[in-house]
Write an enzyme that holds these catalytic residues in place. Sequence first.
Site, PDB file in Angstrom:
ATOM      1  N   GLY A  11       0.814  -1.217   0.000  1.00  0.00           N
ATOM      2  CA  GLY A  11       0.000   0.000   0.000  1.00  0.00           C
ATOM      3  C   GLY A  11       0.848   1.267   0.000  1.00  0.00           C
ATOM      4  N   TYR A  12       0.154   2.373   0.156  1.00  0.00           N
ATOM      5  CA  TYR A  12       0.783   3.701   0.049  1.00  0.00           C
ATOM      6  C   TYR A  12       1.910   3.878   1.076  1.00  0.00           C
ATOM      7  CZ  TYR A  12       0.808   8.872   0.547  1.00  0.00           C
ATOM      8  OH  TYR A  12       1.156  10.196   0.646  1.00  0.00           O
ATOM      9  N   ASN A  33      -2.881  -8.712   0.197  1.00  0.00           N
ATOM     10  CA  ASN A  33      -3.876  -9.358  -0.672  1.00  0.00           C
ATOM     11  C   ASN A  33      -4.282  -8.442  -1.827  1.00  0.00           C
ATOM     12  OD1 ASN A  33      -5.461  -7.487   0.622  1.00  0.00           O
ATOM     13  ND2 ASN A  33      -7.033  -8.924   1.311  1.00  0.00           N
ATOM     14  N   ASN A  36      -6.337  -3.187  -1.842  1.00  0.00           N
ATOM     15  CA  ASN A  36      -6.288  -1.752  -2.150  1.00  0.00           C
ATOM     16  C   ASN A  36      -4.918  -1.374  -2.691  1.00  0.00           C
ATOM     17  OD1 ASN A  36      -7.582   0.805  -2.211  1.00  0.00           O
ATOM     18  ND2 ASN A  36      -6.468   1.431  -0.372  1.00  0.00           N
ATOM     19  N   ASP A  59      -4.312 -13.278   2.155  1.00  0.00           N
ATOM     20  CA  ASP A  59      -5.135 -12.537   3.107  1.00  0.00           C
ATOM     21  C   ASP A  59      -4.604 -12.826   4.510  1.00  0.00           C
ATOM     22  OD1 ASP A  59      -7.147 -11.648   4.873  1.00  0.00           O
ATOM     23  OD2 ASP A  59      -8.643 -11.837   3.284  1.00  0.00           O
ATOM     24  N   SER A 125      -3.829   5.784  14.264  1.00  0.00           N
ATOM     25  CA  SER A 125      -4.286   7.008  13.604  1.00  0.00           C
ATOM     26  C   SER A 125      -4.618   8.070  14.641  1.00  0.00           C
ATOM     27  CB  SER A 125      -5.541   6.675  12.797  1.00  0.00           C
ATOM     28  OG  SER A 125      -6.248   7.835  12.486  1.00  0.00           O
ATOM     29  N   ALA A 126      -4.456   9.312  14.248  1.00  0.00           N
ATOM     30  CA  ALA A 126      -4.868  10.429  15.099  1.00  0.00           C
ATOM     31  C   ALA A 126      -6.355  10.344  15.426  1.00  0.00           C
ATOM     32  CB  ALA A 126      -4.570  11.742  14.383  1.00  0.00           C
ATOM     33  N   TYR A 150     -14.226   3.066  11.346  1.00  0.00           N
ATOM     34  CA  TYR A 150     -12.782   2.980  11.056  1.00  0.00           C
ATOM     35  C   TYR A 150     -11.971   3.400  12.279  1.00  0.00           C
ATOM     36  CZ  TYR A 150      -8.202   4.587   9.550  1.00  0.00           C
ATOM     37  OH  TYR A 150      -6.856   4.798   9.472  1.00  0.00           O
ATOM     38  N   LYS A 154      -9.296   1.207  14.994  1.00  0.00           N
ATOM     39  CA  LYS A 154      -7.936   1.595  15.432  1.00  0.00           C
ATOM     40  C   LYS A 154      -7.869   1.632  16.953  1.00  0.00           C
ATOM     41  CE  LYS A 154      -6.049   2.094  11.407  1.00  0.00           C
ATOM     42  NZ  LYS A 154      -5.095   1.093  10.938  1.00  0.00           N
TER      43      LYS A 154
HETATM   44  P1  NAD Z   1      -3.365   1.342   1.826  1.00  0.00           P
HETATM   45  O1  NAD Z   1      -4.777   0.918   1.625  1.00  0.00           O
HETATM   46  O2  NAD Z   1      -2.628   1.951   0.704  1.00  0.00           O
HETATM   47  O3  NAD Z   1      -2.508   0.112   2.398  1.00  0.00           O
HETATM   48  C1  NAD Z   1      -3.080  -0.925   3.178  1.00  0.00           C
HETATM   49  C2  NAD Z   1      -2.656  -2.245   2.537  1.00  0.00           C
HETATM   50  O4  NAD Z   1      -3.201  -3.334   3.288  1.00  0.00           O
HETATM   51  C3  NAD Z   1      -3.160  -2.391   1.108  1.00  0.00           C
HETATM   52  O5  NAD Z   1      -2.061  -2.751   0.286  1.00  0.00           O
HETATM   53  C4  NAD Z   1      -4.191  -3.523   1.193  1.00  0.00           C
HETATM   54  O6  NAD Z   1      -4.252  -4.266   0.004  1.00  0.00           O
HETATM   55  C5  NAD Z   1      -3.652  -4.314   2.373  1.00  0.00           C
HETATM   56  N1  NAD Z   1      -4.655  -5.131   3.074  1.00  0.00           N
HETATM   57  C6  NAD Z   1      -5.830  -4.729   3.614  1.00  0.00           C
HETATM   58  N2  NAD Z   1      -6.461  -5.785   4.193  1.00  0.00           N
HETATM   59  C7  NAD Z   1      -5.642  -6.858   4.005  1.00  0.00           C
HETATM   60  C8  NAD Z   1      -5.744  -8.233   4.368  1.00  0.00           C
HETATM   61  N3  NAD Z   1      -6.821  -8.729   5.012  1.00  0.00           N
HETATM   62  N4  NAD Z   1      -4.732  -9.067   4.027  1.00  0.00           N
HETATM   63  C9  NAD Z   1      -3.660  -8.596   3.360  1.00  0.00           C
HETATM   64  N5  NAD Z   1      -3.506  -7.311   2.989  1.00  0.00           N
HETATM   65  C10 NAD Z   1      -4.505  -6.448   3.316  1.00  0.00           C
HETATM   66  O7  NAD Z   1      -3.353   2.331   3.095  1.00  0.00           O
HETATM   67  P2  NAD Z   1      -2.181   3.252   3.652  1.00  0.00           P
HETATM   68  O8  NAD Z   1      -2.572   4.653   3.420  1.00  0.00           O
HETATM   69  O9  NAD Z   1      -0.876   2.749   3.178  1.00  0.00           O
HETATM   70  O10 NAD Z   1      -2.362   2.976   5.206  1.00  0.00           O
HETATM   71  C11 NAD Z   1      -1.629   1.967   5.881  1.00  0.00           C
HETATM   72  C12 NAD Z   1      -2.165   1.855   7.289  1.00  0.00           C
HETATM   73  O11 NAD Z   1      -2.067   3.133   7.940  1.00  0.00           O
HETATM   74  C13 NAD Z   1      -3.644   1.457   7.369  1.00  0.00           C
HETATM   75  O12 NAD Z   1      -3.820   0.578   8.450  1.00  0.00           O
HETATM   76  C14 NAD Z   1      -4.344   2.775   7.636  1.00  0.00           C
HETATM   77  O13 NAD Z   1      -5.537   2.591   8.334  1.00  0.00           O
HETATM   78  C15 NAD Z   1      -3.312   3.498   8.484  1.00  0.00           C
HETATM   79  N6  NAD Z   1      -3.473   4.962   8.435  1.00  0.00           N
HETATM   80  C16 NAD Z   1      -3.466   5.589   7.218  1.00  0.00           C
HETATM   81  C17 NAD Z   1      -3.654   6.962   7.152  1.00  0.00           C
HETATM   82  C18 NAD Z   1      -3.708   7.669   5.824  1.00  0.00           C
HETATM   83  O14 NAD Z   1      -4.195   8.793   5.787  1.00  0.00           O
HETATM   84  N7  NAD Z   1      -3.206   7.076   4.743  1.00  0.00           N
HETATM   85  C19 NAD Z   1      -3.815   7.724   8.334  1.00  0.00           C
HETATM   86  C20 NAD Z   1      -3.784   7.049   9.560  1.00  0.00           C
HETATM   87  C21 NAD Z   1      -3.604   5.659   9.592  1.00  0.00           C
HETATM   88  N1  UFG Z   2     -11.420  17.857   2.185  1.00  0.00           N
HETATM   89  C1  UFG Z   2     -12.073  18.705   1.315  1.00  0.00           C
HETATM   90  N2  UFG Z   2     -12.454  18.211   0.101  1.00  0.00           N
HETATM   91  C2  UFG Z   2     -12.195  16.926  -0.285  1.00  0.00           C
HETATM   92  C3  UFG Z   2     -11.519  16.068   0.619  1.00  0.00           C
HETATM   93  C4  UFG Z   2     -11.157  16.562   1.861  1.00  0.00           C
HETATM   94  O1  UFG Z   2     -12.319  19.858   1.631  1.00  0.00           O
HETATM   95  O2  UFG Z   2     -12.578  16.532  -1.389  1.00  0.00           O
HETATM   96  C5  UFG Z   2     -10.996  18.383   3.495  1.00  0.00           C
HETATM   97  C6  UFG Z   2     -11.656  17.668   4.657  1.00  0.00           C
HETATM   98  O3  UFG Z   2     -12.907  18.259   4.953  1.00  0.00           O
HETATM   99  C7  UFG Z   2     -10.621  17.874   5.757  1.00  0.00           C
HETATM  100  C8  UFG Z   2      -9.289  17.921   4.996  1.00  0.00           C
HETATM  101  O4  UFG Z   2      -9.623  18.179   3.643  1.00  0.00           O
HETATM  102  O5  UFG Z   2     -10.822  19.124   6.345  1.00  0.00           O
HETATM  103  C9  UFG Z   2      -8.520  16.608   5.079  1.00  0.00           C
HETATM  104  O6  UFG Z   2      -9.399  15.551   4.718  1.00  0.00           O
HETATM  105  P1  UFG Z   2      -8.875  14.078   4.420  1.00  0.00           P
HETATM  106  O7  UFG Z   2     -10.059  13.271   4.038  1.00  0.00           O
HETATM  107  O8  UFG Z   2      -7.734  14.123   3.481  1.00  0.00           O
HETATM  108  O9  UFG Z   2      -8.282  13.612   5.830  1.00  0.00           O
HETATM  109  P2  UFG Z   2      -8.982  13.489   7.256  1.00  0.00           P
HETATM  110  O10 UFG Z   2      -8.294  14.457   8.154  1.00  0.00           O
HETATM  111  O11 UFG Z   2     -10.447  13.550   7.172  1.00  0.00           O
HETATM  112  O12 UFG Z   2      -8.649  11.979   7.658  1.00  0.00           O
HETATM  113  C10 UFG Z   2      -7.369  11.428   7.550  1.00  0.00           C
HETATM  114  C11 UFG Z   2      -7.426   9.949   7.195  1.00  0.00           C
HETATM  115  C12 UFG Z   2      -7.970   9.142   8.321  1.00  0.00           C
HETATM  116  C13 UFG Z   2      -7.282   9.450   9.594  1.00  0.00           C
HETATM  117  C14 UFG Z   2      -7.289  10.916   9.859  1.00  0.00           C
HETATM  118  C15 UFG Z   2      -6.526  11.259  11.081  1.00  0.00           C
HETATM  119  O13 UFG Z   2      -8.238   9.763   6.061  1.00  0.00           O
HETATM  120  O14 UFG Z   2      -7.709   7.785   8.047  1.00  0.00           O
HETATM  121  O15 UFG Z   2      -6.704  11.599   8.761  1.00  0.00           O
HETATM  122  O16 UFG Z   2      -5.277  10.666  11.009  1.00  0.00           O
HETATM  123  F1  UFG Z   2      -7.887   8.810  10.612  1.00  0.00           F
END
Ligand code: NAD
Ligand code: UFG
Length: 339
Positions: A11-12, A33, A36, A59, A125-126, A150, A154
């Site tokens: 993932g990312y 898996n 995403n 998975d 996550s925050a 979600y 966490k």
């Molecule tokens: P992402 O979706 O890009 O990566 C998650 C990966 O997990 C994906 O590659 C997906 O295919 C894999 N996955 C999911 N379920 C699975 C399963 N059952 N078996 C095997 N693989 C599985 O997301 P990301 O942005 O890289 O985030 C990584 C982690 O950080 C996540 O747990 C997410 O909740 C957490 N997180 C992300 C953010 C954000 O804004 N990106 C913020 C806070 C926390």
């Molecule tokens: N926003 C817009 N337009 C859009 C998308 C987002 O105005 O099309 C705004 C939202 O209202 C928010 C800000 O941009 O004010 C950031 O929104 P994001 O959806 O990018 O991020 P969030 O802060 O809502 O949530 C993210 C992750 C969650 C995580 C959280 C705290 O998506 O997984 O940060 O870590 F839990």
Amino acid sequence: MSTILLAGGAGYIGSHTAVELLNAGYEVVVVDNYSNSSPEAIRRVEKITGKTVKLYELDIKDNAKLFEVFKENRIDAVIHFAGLKAVGESVQKPIMYYRNNIDTTLSLLETMSEYGVNNIIFSSSASVYGENNPVPYTETMKRGVCTNPYGWTKSMMEQIFEDAAKADENLSVILLRYFNPIGAHESGIIGEDPQGIPNNLMPYVSQVAVGKRECLTIFGNDYPTHDGTCTRDYIHVVDLAKGHVKAIDYILSHNCVEIINLGTGTPYSVTEIVSTFERVNGIKVKHVYGPRRAGDLAELYANADKAAEILGWRAEKNLEDMCRDSWNWQKNNPNGYNQ
Ligand code: NAD
Ligand code: UFG
């Protein structure tokens, strides 16, 4: 040479962390898996680093298959990225979110216990700070009331890790609470590749800039912030990845249970993100102001001191770097990993 298993490593955040771990000399095993993500991300990690990654498609909920991975590899530590993360979807499909996010965690902990692996770092996550804690968030605050399933997954998983560590004194756990990761590797070869319409701000901004989406809607401009739009603690994904390397260095040399924020400590508003993106990249992002999005908090940012004290880590990249690198990835890969 220590070997790190990245659960959800395609993932990312996982793919960027893989690059930094390989650059720091660690061996990397990825289990995913692709629910995403794409294996192409890992091929590109190998291209950037010139090193190989052992890759398993499975998975993580499937214990029997996960056991095979631990049997074949001597794992020193696990980073658990695997999870579903779309806040809105979690409201529509809570059972799927609880099943996937919690079962992957239990499956990893059971397998680690079976194979005597004692170190795990978790992507928290925050959002676990909930609605009522005041900003900046510090790790000593109690977990709060989350606004969606979600966030609850966490929060529950943090509790599971704490209970597991209490029961097993050999188990070391670091719960990393991420703020808002954006940006991409500076090569533009790996980045964020959301499926369908992006939920998050930066991929939406980049897709408007590249012409895939018509117009960004800014959700609300009547918040009690300096310009009326929400503020967040945006952190460059490469800084975030480097924070994981520091956390791995630490956990391999300490028996510990720690909660650590990974943020910059500096909030920026939605309007500031859009204007910085436009200025740094010399491109217009069409946008309109719309109503507030349900569940959004006005302000959200970290106290980032604990990561500096314990891990010796602070974010180094600024908002301009984040906007430039997001765009560099998007313009070079308008369709993400699907060329
Ligand atoms: P992402 O979706 O890009 O990566 C998650 C990966 O997990 C994906 O590659 C997906 O295919 C894999 N996955 C999911 N379920 C699975 C399963 N059952 N078996 C095997 N693989 C599985 O997301 P990301 O942005 O890289 O985030 C990584 C982690 O950080 C996540 O747990 C997410 O909740 C957490 N997180 C992300 C953010 C954000 O804004 N990106 C913020 C806070 C926390
Ligand atoms: N926003 C817009 N337009 C859009 C998308 C987002 O105005 O099309 C705004 C939202 O209202 C928010 C800000 O941009 O004010 C950031 O929104 P994001 O959806 O990018 O991020 P969030 O802060 O809502 O949530 C993210 C992750 C969650 C995580 C959280 C705290 O998506 O997984 O940060 O870590 F839990």
